[in-house]
Design a protein around this motif. Sequence first.
Motif, PDB file in Angstrom:
ATOM      1  N   ARG A 248       0.823  -1.211   0.000  1.00 30.19           N
ATOM      2  CA  ARG A 248       0.000   0.000   0.000  1.00 30.19           C
ATOM      3  C   ARG A 248       0.857   1.261   0.000  1.00 30.19           C
ATOM      4  NH1 ARG A 248      -3.415  -2.921   3.679  1.00 30.19           N
ATOM      5  NH2 ARG A 248      -2.675  -1.721   5.464  1.00 30.19           N
ATOM      6  N   SER A 249       2.067   1.175   0.588  1.00 28.92           N
ATOM      7  CA  SER A 249       2.928   2.356   0.602  1.00 28.92           C
ATOM      8  C   SER A 249       3.380   2.720  -0.805  1.00 28.92           C
ATOM      9  CB  SER A 249       4.145   2.130   1.505  1.00 28.92           C
ATOM     10  OG  SER A 249       5.020   1.154   0.965  1.00 28.92           O
ATOM     11  N   GLY A 252       0.665   4.558  -2.296  1.00 26.16           N
ATOM     12  CA  GLY A 252       0.646   5.885  -1.696  1.00 26.16           C
ATOM     13  C   GLY A 252       1.643   6.823  -2.351  1.00 26.16           C
ATOM     14  N   HIS A 253       2.813   6.307  -2.717  1.00 21.17           N
ATOM     15  CA  HIS A 253       3.803   7.134  -3.426  1.00 21.17           C
ATOM     16  C   HIS A 253       3.270   7.542  -4.802  1.00 21.17           C
ATOM     17  CE1 HIS A 253       6.438   6.292  -0.203  1.00 21.17           C
ATOM     18  NE2 HIS A 253       6.863   5.106  -0.601  1.00 21.17           N
ATOM     19  N   ALA A 255       0.100   7.932  -5.537  1.00 19.19           N
ATOM     20  CA  ALA A 255      -0.928   8.943  -5.283  1.00 19.19           C
ATOM     21  C   ALA A 255      -0.301  10.311  -5.065  1.00 19.19           C
ATOM     22  CB  ALA A 255      -1.773   8.543  -4.078  1.00 19.19           C
ATOM     23  N   GLY A 256       0.791  10.351  -4.296  1.00 18.39           N
ATOM     24  CA  GLY A 256       1.462  11.625  -4.071  1.00 18.39           C
ATOM     25  C   GLY A 256       2.044  12.207  -5.342  1.00 18.39           C
ATOM     26  N   SER A 259      -0.725  13.845  -7.561  1.00 14.96           N
ATOM     27  CA  SER A 259      -1.510  14.902  -6.938  1.00 14.96           C
ATOM     28  C   SER A 259      -1.347  16.190  -7.731  1.00 14.96           C
ATOM     29  CB  SER A 259      -1.032  15.118  -5.502  1.00 14.96           C
ATOM     30  OG  SER A 259      -1.438  16.372  -5.010  1.00 14.96           O
ATOM     31  N   ASP A 287      -9.743   5.037  -8.705  1.00 17.83           N
ATOM     32  CA  ASP A 287     -10.155   5.777  -7.520  1.00 17.83           C
ATOM     33  C   ASP A 287     -11.681   5.824  -7.512  1.00 17.83           C
ATOM     34  OD1 ASP A 287      -9.278   7.339  -5.187  1.00 17.83           O
ATOM     35  OD2 ASP A 287     -10.453   8.929  -6.129  1.00 17.83           O
ATOM     36  N   SER A 349      -6.961  15.068  -3.272  1.00 17.32           N
ATOM     37  CA  SER A 349      -6.411  13.779  -2.854  1.00 17.32           C
ATOM     38  C   SER A 349      -7.349  12.660  -3.276  1.00 17.32           C
ATOM     39  CB  SER A 349      -6.202  13.759  -1.332  1.00 17.32           C
ATOM     40  OG  SER A 349      -7.434  13.922  -0.669  1.00 17.32           O
ATOM     41  N   SER A 435      -8.534   2.670   2.344  1.00 18.40           N
ATOM     42  CA  SER A 435      -8.625   3.826   1.447  1.00 18.40           C
ATOM     43  C   SER A 435      -7.494   3.827   0.422  1.00 18.40           C
ATOM     44  CB  SER A 435      -8.618   5.132   2.245  1.00 18.40           C
ATOM     45  OG  SER A 435      -7.438   5.253   3.006  1.00 18.40           O
ATOM     46  N   ILE A 436      -6.323   3.303   0.795  1.00 15.02           N
ATOM     47  CA  ILE A 436      -5.245   3.040  -0.163  1.00 15.02           C
ATOM     48  C   ILE A 436      -5.104   1.530  -0.185  1.00 15.02           C
ATOM     49  CG2 ILE A 436      -2.810   3.328  -0.738  1.00 15.02           C
ATOM     50  CD1 ILE A 436      -4.224   5.921  -0.973  1.00 15.02           C
TER      51      ILE A 436
END
Length: 451
Positions: A248-249, A252-253, A255-256, A259, A287, A349, A435-436
Amino acid sequence: MSSKLSHKDSGQLIESAARILAVAKQKGADAADVVVSEGASNSVSVREGKRENAQASENRGFSLRVFSGAKVASVSTNTDDDVETLVDRALAMARVSPEDPFASLADPDRLARAVPDLDLYDPTEVSTEMLAARALAAEEAALSVEGVTRSSGAGAAHGEVAFALVTSDGFAGGYRRSYSSTSVSVVAGEGAGMQRDHDSDARSHDGDLRPAAEIGREAGERAVARLSPRQLETRKGAAVLFEAKQARSLLGHLAGAISGSAVARKTSFLRDRLGKQVLKAGVNVIDDPSILRGAGSQPFDGEGVESRRLAMVEDGVLQQWFLSTALGRELGFETNGRGTRSGNSLSASPTNLSLEPGAKSPEELMREIGTGLYVTELIGHGVNMVTGEYSRGASGFWIENGEIAYPVSQVTIAGNLRDMFLSMTPATDLDRLYSIAAPSILVEGLTLAGR
């Protein structure tokens, strides 16, 4: 005691927001919006069979954003006892603020016309005693695993929030959501050979939580499995399988990096990749704010814009950024309903972001690579989002002959996220209620730094 909001539901919050908005318009605001929120929560922590801490909290928040021509200002407070002072302060700030060519309310044509019920609110009463019993049960189950020597603590929490948004362009909507969680952390072994691990679960509906004893057993078994780790020799071009919790991390990267705010500020290594390949062909990232009971679900975004399911990456190709109205205008696009409120600020986000599952299980991917690292813990934050350089400490298990062979620790994984994304192969084990959300992910061609 339970964490129930005792005085206002979302309908009453809409009325409070509308009252503040009316005063702002009366006093000369060209446009305005108001966010009102209330929350209540209870939590209990235990250690070694005894209650360690219990907390209960309630909070209220009022945020007013006003426009005076192309100037904008936001103020917030925790009470609406003096609305006129709040409005006067916001308008005075707006008049002396610099002009913002991108800030405005959302286009009225984009506003949500209905607020769908996404089943985010569970009316179940959860008392402090129930939370304590869960935490104690999780800890007891973890300590019963052979090889576990002590507890680092367990906890359980329950809460709910109500949220309302009213804008001068005609939007008025609100919703409630609840959450419950259980967690536990334990130590296995003694002295310098000690190993720590944990497990947890969090859901919007209390009945969806995994049993506390199951969470405890998982934490204990994970800690024991890590005993007597070995160090690896440094090697290049290694295959690394990230378990779903750690994978998931990586999402997350991503997603960042996509953005809108990061792209606008040129702090994303993917800022020039729109419409280009960023993941393997066949890999998709979705998403979806409409998942029932989803951790990131929402019937509308922080500007009142309708939230729809989006393909962020389709067949490996980056399709769009996460955008609010202002970020969309700055980058030459329209909002895609991902405006997010945080205090006085409004950014963009994801909601429920998922890397769609692949065709093979984690075990099949292990057999396919034969030799590699299975990551069950990541340490540190060595990621440069401007360049994509990736370097993080890790521990987990070494894979030999397609199977887990022995635990390893003190490994550093190094690579570049641009290359890592293009190499990612997702497994089948996706839980969409995060959520992620990502399944286990295989990444090949990484450097493993050991002894």
